[in-house]
Write a protein that holds these residues in place. Sequence first.
Motif, mmCIF file in Angstrom:
data_model
loop_
_atom_site.group_PDB
_atom_site.id
_atom_site.type_symbol
_atom_site.label_atom_id
_atom_site.label_comp_id
_atom_site.label_asym_id
_atom_site.label_seq_id
_atom_site.Cartn_x
_atom_site.Cartn_y
_atom_site.Cartn_z
ATOM 1 N N GLY A 118 -43.398 -10.063 47.683
ATOM 2 C CA GLY A 118 -43.442 -9.839 49.119
ATOM 3 C C GLY A 118 -44.786 -10.206 49.711
ATOM 4 N N CYS A 119 -45.007 -9.744 50.933
ATOM 5 C CA CYS A 119 -46.312 -9.873 51.581
ATOM 6 C C CYS A 119 -46.465 -8.701 52.526
ATOM 7 C CB CYS A 119 -46.443 -11.198 52.330
ATOM 8 S SG CYS A 119 -45.483 -11.333 53.862
ATOM 9 N N GLY A 120 -47.676 -8.468 52.972
ATOM 10 C CA GLY A 120 -47.938 -7.336 53.840
ATOM 11 C C GLY A 120 -47.283 -7.471 55.204
ATOM 12 N N ARG A 121 -46.970 -6.334 55.787
ATOM 13 C CA ARG A 121 -46.473 -6.321 57.166
ATOM 14 C C ARG A 121 -47.589 -6.802 58.094
ATOM 15 N NH1 ARG A 121 -42.291 -3.447 59.966
ATOM 16 N NH2 ARG A 121 -41.666 -2.494 57.982
ATOM 17 N N ILE A 122 -47.229 -7.528 59.114
ATOM 18 C CA ILE A 122 -48.216 -8.100 60.026
ATOM 19 C C ILE A 122 -48.503 -7.101 61.141
ATOM 20 C CG2 ILE A 122 -48.700 -9.996 61.619
ATOM 21 C CD1 ILE A 122 -46.731 -11.683 59.884
ATOM 22 N N PHE A 123 -49.692 -6.520 61.120
ATOM 23 C CA PHE A 123 -50.084 -5.529 62.119
ATOM 24 C C PHE A 123 -51.009 -6.106 63.189
ATOM 25 C CE2 PHE A 123 -49.193 -2.379 58.621
ATOM 26 C CZ PHE A 123 -48.117 -1.788 59.249
ATOM 27 N N GLU A 124 -52.004 -6.884 62.793
ATOM 28 C CA GLU A 124 -53.013 -7.338 63.743
ATOM 29 C C GLU A 124 -52.958 -8.839 64.001
ATOM 30 O OE1 GLU A 124 -56.277 -3.960 62.330
ATOM 31 O OE2 GLU A 124 -56.838 -6.063 62.343
ATOM 32 N N GLY A 125 -52.472 -9.589 63.043
ATOM 33 C CA GLY A 125 -52.394 -11.030 63.207
ATOM 34 C C GLY A 125 -51.032 -11.454 63.701
ATOM 35 N N ASP A 126 -50.636 -12.674 63.354
ATOM 36 C CA ASP A 126 -49.305 -13.156 63.694
ATOM 37 C C ASP A 126 -48.744 -13.912 62.499
ATOM 38 O OD1 ASP A 126 -50.500 -15.739 63.746
ATOM 39 O OD2 ASP A 126 -50.821 -15.634 65.906
ATOM 40 N N ALA A 127 -47.511 -14.354 62.630
ATOM 41 C CA ALA A 127 -46.835 -14.983 61.495
ATOM 42 C C ALA A 127 -47.545 -16.260 61.049
ATOM 43 C CB ALA A 127 -45.379 -15.275 61.851
ATOM 44 N N ALA A 128 -48.031 -17.049 61.996
ATOM 45 C CA ALA A 128 -48.724 -18.281 61.638
ATOM 46 C C ALA A 128 -49.993 -17.987 60.843
ATOM 47 C CB ALA A 128 -49.062 -19.087 62.896
ATOM 48 N N MET A 129 -50.696 -16.946 61.247
ATOM 49 C CA MET A 129 -51.914 -16.552 60.546
ATOM 50 C C MET A 129 -51.592 -16.119 59.110
ATOM 51 S SD MET A 129 -54.612 -13.603 61.758
ATOM 52 C CE MET A 129 -55.032 -14.461 63.273
ATOM 53 N N MET A 130 -50.554 -15.304 58.955
ATOM 54 C CA MET A 130 -50.185 -14.844 57.618
ATOM 55 C C MET A 130 -49.683 -16.000 56.757
ATOM 56 S SD MET A 130 -49.989 -12.323 55.441
ATOM 57 C CE MET A 130 -49.583 -10.623 55.869
ATOM 58 N N TRP A 131 -48.912 -16.898 57.348
ATOM 59 C CA TRP A 131 -48.429 -18.059 56.593
ATOM 60 C C TRP A 131 -49.605 -18.880 56.070
ATOM 61 C CZ3 TRP A 131 -44.862 -20.089 53.820
ATOM 62 C CH2 TRP A 131 -44.768 -21.479 53.634
ATOM 63 N N ASN A 132 -50.595 -19.130 56.920
ATOM 64 C CA ASN A 132 -51.770 -19.883 56.494
ATOM 65 C C ASN A 132 -52.521 -19.158 55.378
ATOM 66 O OD1 ASN A 132 -51.345 -22.041 58.238
ATOM 67 N ND2 ASN A 132 -52.471 -21.069 59.907
ATOM 68 N N SER A 133 -52.581 -17.831 55.479
ATOM 69 C CA SER A 133 -53.236 -17.043 54.435
ATOM 70 C C SER A 133 -52.502 -17.176 53.104
ATOM 71 C CB SER A 133 -53.308 -15.570 54.854
ATOM 72 O OG SER A 133 -54.162 -15.410 55.974
ATOM 73 N N LEU A 134 -51.177 -17.095 53.153
ATOM 74 C CA LEU A 134 -50.404 -17.229 51.921
ATOM 75 C C LEU A 134 -50.550 -18.623 51.332
ATOM 76 C CD1 LEU A 134 -47.088 -15.291 52.646
ATOM 77 C CD2 LEU A 134 -49.238 -14.459 51.674
ATOM 78 N N GLN A 135 -50.669 -19.630 52.186
ATOM 79 C CA GLN A 135 -50.864 -20.989 51.677
ATOM 80 C C GLN A 135 -52.200 -21.129 50.957
ATOM 81 O OE1 GLN A 135 -48.312 -23.628 51.930
ATOM 82 N NE2 GLN A 135 -47.507 -21.544 51.991
ATOM 83 N N ARG A 136 -53.227 -20.453 51.450
ATOM 84 C CA ARG A 136 -54.519 -20.489 50.765
ATOM 85 C C ARG A 136 -54.410 -19.857 49.377
ATOM 86 N NH1 ARG A 136 -56.487 -20.299 56.138
ATOM 87 N NH2 ARG A 136 -56.174 -18.060 56.368
#
Length: 247
Positions: A138-156
């Motif tokens: 899984g991945c963390g629930r997005i509280f402060e960022g947005d989906a694009a930000m989390m997607w980019n983080s997961l790609q890193r």
Amino acid sequence: MSEAEIVTIRCLQDNYAYLLHANGRTALFDAPEAAPILAALAERGWTLDQILLTHHHDDHIQAVPELVAATGAKVTGARADAHRLPPLDVAVAPGETTDAAGLSASVIDVSGHTVGHIAFHLPDARAAFTGDSLMAIGCGRIFEGDAAMMWNSLQRLDALPAETLICSGHDYCAGNSAFALSVDPENEDLLERMRTTAAGPRPCAPATLAEERLTNPFLRADVLGPSLGTDDPAHAFATLRAMKDRF
């Protein structure tokens, strides 16, 4: 350089903290609860030298004052988040490297769950401490960022070597597995991982990045996208994250 040893410590109800021991030194990644961490140190005869924090949520930092008082450990965290972390002895930023038990730790921006969330990648330990960004199945629930930000983080994180052990912040394995199966029901690797962990005693976290790539729906957005009506992995990820929030 001595061989690195990683110890997973269950804290609170479903948190994980991690001790890293190498070069005669010990580092802790996240500090949810002091008692089990101090017990794990005492059991091994280790002295805590450092505490490295991934993000500001209480269930990752609340034991810092007690641990610092008991051990004198120095605290490392994100410079950008210093205003909402315990007092830092070492402030770091993404793209920098820092020390963890005498090993080099690369600091990675994994914003999304929170803005300013960081992960630590230690190539010599073949491990990444990811907090509430990339998690087991899984991945963390997005509280402060947005989906694009989390997607980019997961790609890193997905760009790290396949053998990297993903040491994440929670045991959400039951719920994450159920959701993964609902969107990826014919994934034999997922089914085998669920069978293996259900039989115990091995928890589903930590696991290698290679295993996450095969079983984690959020790293399989490109594969699952067509079933969600899109060929854009980033859009598929956003759809999956919204579905998980309602699951």
